[in-house]
Motif scaffolding. Structure first.
Motif, mmCIF file in Angstrom:
data_model
loop_
_atom_site.group_PDB
_atom_site.id
_atom_site.type_symbol
_atom_site.label_atom_id
_atom_site.label_comp_id
_atom_site.label_asym_id
_atom_site.label_seq_id
_atom_site.Cartn_x
_atom_site.Cartn_y
_atom_site.Cartn_z
ATOM 1 N N ALA A 213 -3.186 14.583 14.283
ATOM 2 C CA ALA A 213 -2.270 15.719 14.308
ATOM 3 C C ALA A 213 -0.864 15.303 13.893
ATOM 4 O O ALA A 213 -0.375 14.243 14.266
ATOM 5 N N GLY A 214 -0.225 16.165 13.091
ATOM 6 C CA GLY A 214 1.182 16.008 12.770
ATOM 7 C C GLY A 214 1.466 15.049 11.629
ATOM 8 O O GLY A 214 0.612 14.250 11.243
ATOM 9 N N PRO A 215 2.692 15.110 11.091
ATOM 10 C CA PRO A 215 3.082 14.208 10.005
ATOM 11 C C PRO A 215 3.426 12.810 10.527
ATOM 12 O O PRO A 215 3.436 12.549 11.727
ATOM 13 N N VAL A 216 3.726 11.926 9.579
ATOM 14 C CA VAL A 216 4.049 10.536 9.887
ATOM 15 C C VAL A 216 5.467 10.256 9.416
ATOM 16 O O VAL A 216 5.883 10.732 8.354
ATOM 17 N N ASN A 217 6.216 9.486 10.207
ATOM 18 C CA ASN A 217 7.569 9.097 9.808
ATOM 19 C C ASN A 217 7.504 7.963 8.780
ATOM 20 O O ASN A 217 7.056 6.861 9.088
ATOM 21 N N LEU A 218 7.956 8.249 7.566
ATOM 22 C CA LEU A 218 7.987 7.254 6.486
ATOM 23 C C LEU A 218 9.410 6.715 6.373
ATOM 24 O O LEU A 218 10.380 7.480 6.335
ATOM 25 N N ARG A 219 9.544 5.394 6.311
ATOM 26 C CA ARG A 219 10.854 4.741 6.237
ATOM 27 C C ARG A 219 11.012 4.075 4.863
ATOM 28 O O ARG A 219 10.112 3.376 4.409
ATOM 29 N N LEU A 220 12.185 4.305 4.257
ATOM 30 C CA LEU A 220 12.450 3.810 2.915
ATOM 31 C C LEU A 220 13.820 3.155 2.882
ATOM 32 O O LEU A 220 14.797 3.717 3.386
ATOM 33 N N SER A 221 13.879 1.950 2.308
ATOM 34 C CA SER A 221 15.164 1.270 2.164
ATOM 35 C C SER A 221 15.128 0.393 0.925
ATOM 36 O O SER A 221 14.065 -0.027 0.481
ATOM 37 N N ILE A 222 16.337 0.135 0.371
ATOM 38 C CA ILE A 222 16.478 -0.749 -0.784
ATOM 39 C C ILE A 222 17.253 -1.973 -0.341
ATOM 40 O O ILE A 222 18.351 -1.863 0.206
ATOM 41 N N GLY A 224 16.764 -3.720 2.137
ATOM 42 C CA GLY A 224 16.931 -3.750 3.588
ATOM 43 C C GLY A 224 18.110 -2.969 4.115
ATOM 44 O O GLY A 224 18.448 -3.084 5.297
ATOM 45 N N GLU A 225 18.753 -2.128 3.300
ATOM 46 C CA GLU A 225 19.946 -1.396 3.731
ATOM 47 C C GLU A 225 19.738 0.105 3.555
ATOM 48 O O GLU A 225 18.892 0.555 2.787
ATOM 49 N N ASN A 226 20.557 0.876 4.302
ATOM 50 C CA ASN A 226 20.586 2.341 4.188
ATOM 51 C C ASN A 226 19.192 2.945 4.308
ATOM 52 O O ASN A 226 18.702 3.645 3.408
ATOM 53 N N GLU A 227 18.534 2.667 5.424
ATOM 54 C CA GLU A 227 17.179 3.166 5.630
ATOM 55 C C GLU A 227 17.163 4.685 5.736
ATOM 56 O O GLU A 227 17.990 5.290 6.415
ATOM 57 N N GLN A 228 16.204 5.298 5.060
ATOM 58 C CA GLN A 228 15.986 6.730 5.134
ATOM 59 C C GLN A 228 14.657 6.984 5.836
ATOM 60 O O GLN A 228 13.694 6.244 5.639
ATOM 61 N N VAL A 229 14.609 8.033 6.638
ATOM 62 C CA VAL A 229 13.398 8.393 7.372
ATOM 63 C C VAL A 229 13.027 9.822 6.998
ATOM 64 O O VAL A 229 13.878 10.715 7.003
ATOM 65 N N MET A 230 11.756 10.029 6.673
ATOM 66 C CA MET A 230 11.283 11.357 6.309
ATOM 67 C C MET A 230 9.878 11.545 6.854
ATOM 68 O O MET A 230 9.133 10.573 7.031
ATOM 69 N N ALA A 231 9.516 12.794 7.144
ATOM 70 C CA ALA A 231 8.187 13.120 7.655
ATOM 71 C C ALA A 231 7.277 13.481 6.485
ATOM 72 O O ALA A 231 7.627 14.320 5.644
ATOM 73 N N VAL A 232 6.103 12.837 6.417
ATOM 74 C CA VAL A 232 5.162 13.075 5.321
ATOM 75 C C VAL A 232 3.773 13.311 5.904
ATOM 76 O O VAL A 232 3.443 12.798 6.980
ATOM 77 N N PRO A 233 2.931 14.077 5.207
ATOM 78 C CA PRO A 233 1.561 14.310 5.700
ATOM 79 C C PRO A 233 0.662 13.110 5.405
ATOM 80 O O PRO A 233 0.962 12.267 4.566
ATOM 81 N N VAL A 234 -0.471 13.083 6.111
ATOM 82 C CA VAL A 234 -1.468 12.028 5.926
ATOM 83 C C VAL A 234 -2.515 12.493 4.930
ATOM 84 O O VAL A 234 -2.848 13.673 4.856
#
Length: 709
Positions: A213-222, A224-234
């Motif tokens: 159930a529910g989306p997954v928190n995806l973490r993205l950084s370049i 190792g800095e300025n990490e972005q977090v977004m919810a994505v489906p499986v």
């Protein structure tokens, strides 16, 4: 066990076709004699056949045979995926039990093959094929593979095996895993332009309802800095836009939060992608002021660089000049100051002022806008001459607030040889310049003849000095941008070869590219060069007196410190070997870097849920079975060829091997069926008997119909 076997062999004295012809001739003669009514026809035929048989050389071959033991191959998969929960214990129990039971079989040998880790994954099929090829087909009684079924070379599986192949499958029915799959990623991208990464988060195995159930928190950084977090489906493919902000290697780290519910491993929950950032073109604005002998130096340098787009304006006639030349006879074009310094200033990577004087061409607001451009990440390079010391100095304009030094109002005119300062020996712009250290310790460069004196700012870096150690090249950072100041207009003397010249083009190129933030000229940098599969050389560039120790965070979360040793002014190095492929995080003080060695997750962890799918066709083709070790270790039996080699009983599953009863010949003796004289006597006796039979009176053989007596 030794036994004997006797066989009839032939060693013909003549070709077989001659012997066969002789036998046929004997039969024809006997048939003709019978037809003619001769009473010795049978003896004549037997004599001919005996002659043919004697020429065939019949002999008795008596061989001594020694029985050979059967061979059972046991494949023990010890790749990294076998370390997942309960698999090691299952494999240990199965291997121990099978080894004991095979050893207990009469006349049976065990061949154990251990499959370990490989850069290309689990090469179980290759090891299986190699082990089978090493044994005679006549002795192979069975193959037993203890594995999770995740092999990465299925094309190497043998097409056929002369014995049953059994798979004892590790793992649990409730196993499940969630992994990150990178479907498409670019190898390079243009700076300040979007690149696209296509990926999905995939579930495998018996996923519990709570984790579905529910989306997954995806973490993205370049880097190792300025990490972005977004919810994505499986289990859905998504496309992520990404903007690269610097040239060189950009390590993009992508991961997602580990789910609750006990997935098999989190080693495949992240990925690292190296994208090489490249500039479309380096855009440079060169503004030349008062004409001088070295005016074309900067133009020639920048025009020779294919990666640079150059716009060059030379101010030959300032507004205050009055020479009586009618305006309609001037060939000069109007200086588009509004467009260049207000509207399109952000389009440039670098602005160069070469011997430029403040003479009313640019309003004060334009200089202030240039200062803001630098603070927001732009770059300005000032190549100054005597005008720097006068009332028309750029320092007296609003641009002076970002310049790295204050003019003293003095111009020194005397020959001098530029020298590197202590900071200059460390700074990448000037470090290692050809000729910087001559045989006598002095630079092996030609002299310059003039320079303006300045007082550098406290945080500026003086890389070169001139007369009486006065600052000659000053480098500084302002906000997010950079400023370089060269207090002499005599660099062109090096290009002309005056007194031997010097590295003019190299120095000016480095100054310009440092101003435009080229990664190889960063004074504070942490570099990692991969020289082998897992061998890395760390290089730390710094303006400080020391560096390190370097803190390395491994993929499993553990850390270790790596000591750095001096390798020259401002350079510290260390050679290090990583324990395994994966994503490593490096840190020295405030400087951080991400290093990807091989895949972020080894191939072993791309798919982790146990599955026999790759081995099922081979097991079915050979009559073998697939047994889940979660149900217990199966019993081992022996069966005759043609019988089923696996099944279930009241006490559990069983598998079987097939005894082959193979043997080798240890001795061989050949004896002629009859000696030569016996064959001669036999043939002669048959002929004589036929002759005597024909010569005795008695009842003649019946004549063929129609034949007269």
């Amino acid at each position: 066990m030794i036994s004997t076997a006797t066989q009839l062999r032939f060693d013909p004295l003549l070709p077989w076709w001659v012997i066969a012809g002789l036998a046929v001739l004997a039969l024809l003669v006997a048939g003709f004699a019978l037809w003619r009514g001769l009473r010795g026809w049978a003896w004549r035929g037997l004599a001919g056949l005996a002659t043919a048989l004697a020429l065939a050389g019949p002999a008795l071959e008596i061989g001594s045979r020694t029985g050979l033991s059967d061979i059972v191959i046991l494949i023990d998969d010890r790749s990294a995926s076998q370390d997942l929960p309960e698999r090691t214990a299952q494999a240990d129990a199965a291997v121990d039990a099978m080894s004991r039971r095979i050893a207990a079989l009469p006349n049976t040998e065990l061949r154990r093959v251990t499959v370990g880790d490989n850069d290309d994954g689990t090469l179980l099929a290759t090891e299986l094929a190699r082990a089978i090829a090493a044994e005679p087909d006549t002795r192979l009684a069975g193959v037993i593979a203890v594995t999770d079924g995740r092999l990465h070379d299925p094309a190497m599986l043998p097409a056929d095996v002369p014995a049953p192949v059994h798979v004892l499958l590790t793992g649990r029915p409730q196993d499940w895993d969630r992994r990150l799959v990178i479907e498409e990623a670019p190898a390079f991208g243009l700076i300040d332009q979007q690149v696209m990464i296509r990926l999905r988060i995939e579930d495998q195995g018996a996923v519990p309802p709570a984790a579905q159930a529910g989306p997954v928190n995806l973490r993205l950084s370049i880097d190792g800095e300025n990490e972005q977090v977004m919810a994505v489906p499986v289990d859905q493919t998504i496309t992520l836009p990404l903007t690269l902000d610097h040239a060189g290697q950009n390590v993009v780290q992508i991961s997602f939060d580990a789910p609750e519910g006990g997935e098999l491993t989190d080693r495949n929950n992240s990925a690292a992608i190296s994208i090489n950032g490249v500039r479309d073109r380096l855009r440079v604005l060169l503004v030349s002021g008062e004409p001088h002998a070295g005016e074309r130096t900067w133009r020639n340098l920048l025009k020779s660089d294919a990666a640079v787009d150059l716009i060059h304006f030379t101010i030959l006639r300032p507004p205050d000049k009055s020479d009586g030349v009618p305006v309609n006879e001037l060939s000069l074009i109007a200086f588009p100051t509004q467009e260049l310094f207000m509207e399109r200033i952000e389009d440039f990577d670098l602005i160069i002022f070469d011997r430029y004087s403040v003479r009313g061409i640019l309003p004060p607001d334009y200089y202030a806008n240039i200062a803001r451009y630098v603070e927001n990440g732009g770059a300005v390079l000032v190549s100054a001459g005597p005008e720097m010391a006068g009332v028309e100095s750029l320092y007296l304009s609003p641009l002076g607030q970002i310049l790295p030094a204050r003019p003293t109002g003095q111009v020194l005119e005397a020959p001098f040889r530029p020298r590197l300062t202590e900071d200059g020996r460390r700074h990448p712009v000037t470090a290692g310049l050809p000729g910087a250290e001559g045989r006598d310790g002095n630079p092996a460069w030609g002299r310059w003849l003039r320079m303006a004196t300045v007082t550098p700012d406290a945080d500026a870096q003086v890389a070169m000095t001139g007369i009486e150690d006065q600052p000659l090249l000053i480098l500084d950072r302002v906000g997010q941008g950079r400023v370089a100041l060269l207090t002499s207009d005599q660099v062109w003397l090096w290009g002309r070869g005056f007194e031997g010249g010097g590295p003019q083009l190299e120095l000016l190129r480095r100054i310009a590219h440092w101003s435009m933030k080229e990664p190889e000229l960063e004074e504070e940098a942490l570099l990692a060069d991969v020289s082998g599969d897992l061998a890395v050389r760390f290089t730390r560039r710094t303006m400080a007196d020391g560096a390190g120790p370097l803190v390395v965070m491994r993929p499993d979360g553990g850390t270790e410190e790596v000591a750095l040793t001096p390798a020259g002014p401002g350079r510290f190095v260390a050679d290090w070997t990583a324990p395994e492929p994966g994503l490593y995080r490096l840190q020295d003080g405030d400087l951080r870097r991400v290093l990807a060695l091989g895949p972020a997750a080894p191939r072993e962890f791309e798919q982790t849920v146990a599955s026999p799918a790759a081995l099922v066709p081979l097991a079915d083709a050979t009559g073998g079975g697939i047994v889940n070790l979660s149900d217990g270790v199966p019993d081992l039996r022996t069966v005759a060829p043609g019988r089923s080699a696996h099944g279930s009983a009241a006490l559990g599953d069983w598998i079987a091997v097939m005894p082959r009863d193979a043997a080798s010949v240890t001795g061989l003796e050949r004896r002629p069926l009859l000696p030569g004289w016996a064959w001669l006597a036999l043939v002669a006796g048959l002929i004589l008997t036929g002759w005597l039979r024909e010569g005795r009176p008695g009842k003649a053989a019946p004549m063929a119909p129609g034949v007269a007596g």
